[in-house]
Design an enzyme around this catalytic site. Structure first.
Site, PDB file in Angstrom:
ATOM      1  CB  SER A 158      20.770   9.513  22.986  1.00 24.51           C
ATOM      2  OG  SER A 158      21.387  10.718  22.543  1.00 24.51           O
ATOM      3  CE1 TYR A 171      20.995  11.919  28.078  1.00 25.90           C
ATOM      4  CE2 TYR A 171      22.303  11.758  26.072  1.00 25.90           C
ATOM      5  CZ  TYR A 171      21.074  11.864  26.697  1.00 25.90           C
ATOM      6  OH  TYR A 171      19.925  11.909  25.944  1.00 25.90           O
TER       7      TYR A 171
END
Ligand code: NAD
Length: 276
Positions: A158, A171
């Site tokens: 990401s 995350y």
């Protein structure tokens, strides 16, 4: 037991260098993973699909990919939070296709909350699914790839593997960890014909992101349109969502011979987010 699979290539398809190779794509019943599965199927690769969802829908997807692209596709319901399930999924792949040529570690979940109240169970689940699953799957496929002197591992990280945003502690920690794992395994396998890379997408309008829009609108007291413009796309200078097709195309490229010298890389596909 190993089965020999002969691809039923449609008559009008030109075989690619990837035709007949086999890929596992974790979390491929939805969003980015499904897009990648589609891209690899178009390139002629046999597939293991994985992820949660409605059984009839998953079977329809499996059948569509197989029929449209003349490939073999099987489905594994393995839970990426469980090491034993991951091992069983890789065994099922080997039983069906003989070996794992490409591993795409994509399955992931999200939870958005301030650190003080961030639920420890959510932390554990995100670290297990978004990070540890990649470790378990990678360690299981590397010996076979080394033996055959060819392999591709693509980790869907990401932009949050490179930069942080508030309220996403688990995350961001998991995605930074995925990048560390990527670099380390790339170094360990570089002389064995194996590449290991991390694709770092910005916002892609998948169910994972769609779920955040009404929640964020409520939390901030703004409209959903404002969430999209002022929160999500504010991070991306292009002011456009990244598409699943763009992530899939890069994944396919990394699997080809043209991608053989790209390893240990973090590849941003985020509309300029991390250039700022
Ligand atoms: P999604 O919710 O559309 O898909 C997630 C997939 O993972 C689904 O197939 C789901 O069933 C599967 N999954 C979830 N938990 C699982 C488990 N325990 N075991 C097996 N499968 C499980 O989400 P997405 O946006 O396509 O996300 C895919 C990956 O891309 C994630 O790793 C995510 O962090 C990453 N990513 C997404 C974005 C984005 O904007 N959508 C941006 C950067 C990175």
């Amino acid at each position: 037991m190993q089965a020999t699979v002969i691809n039923r290539a449609p008559a009008d398809r030109v075989p690619s260098e990837l035709t007949g190779k086999c890929a596992i794509v974790t979390g491929s019943t939805s969003g980015i993973g499904l897009g990648i599965a589609q891209g690899l199927a178009e390139a002629g690769m046999n597939l293991v699909l994985n992820g949660f969802g409605e059984a009839r829908e998953i079977e329809a997807t499996r059948r569509r990919l197989a029929d449209e692209h003349g490939i073999e596709a099987i489905y594994s319901a393995a839970d990426m939070a469980k090491a034993a399930d991951i091992e069983a999924m890789i065994e099922a792949e080997r039983d069906a296709f003989g070996n794992v040529d490409v591993l795409v570690n994509n399955a992931g979940i999200q939870h958005v909350e301030a650190i003080e109240t961030f639920p420890p169970a959510k932390w554990d689940a995100i670290i297990a699914i978004n990070l540890s699953s990649a470790f378990h799957a990678t360690r299981a496929v590397v010996p076979g790839m080394k033996q055959r002197k060819w392999g591709r591992i693509v980790n869907i990280a990401s932009a949050h593997a490179l930069v942080a945003s508030p309220f996403k502690s688990a995350y961001v920690a998991a995605k930074h960890g995925v990048l560390g794992l990527t670099k380390t395994v790339a170094l360990e396998t570089a002389e064995h014909g194996i590449t290991v890379n991390a694709i770092c997408p910005g916002y892609v309008l998948t169910p994972l992101v769609q779920k955040q829009i009404p929640e964020t609108a409520k939390a901030r007291g703004i409209t959903e349109e404002q969430v999209i413009r002022d929160v999500l796309l504010h991070a991306q200078p292009t002011r456009q969502f990244v598409t699943t097709e763009q992530i899939a195309a890069l994944t396919v490229f990394l699997c080809t011979g043209a991608g053989a010298s790209i390893t240990g890389a973090a590849l941003p596909v985020e509309g300029g987010w991390t250039a700022q």
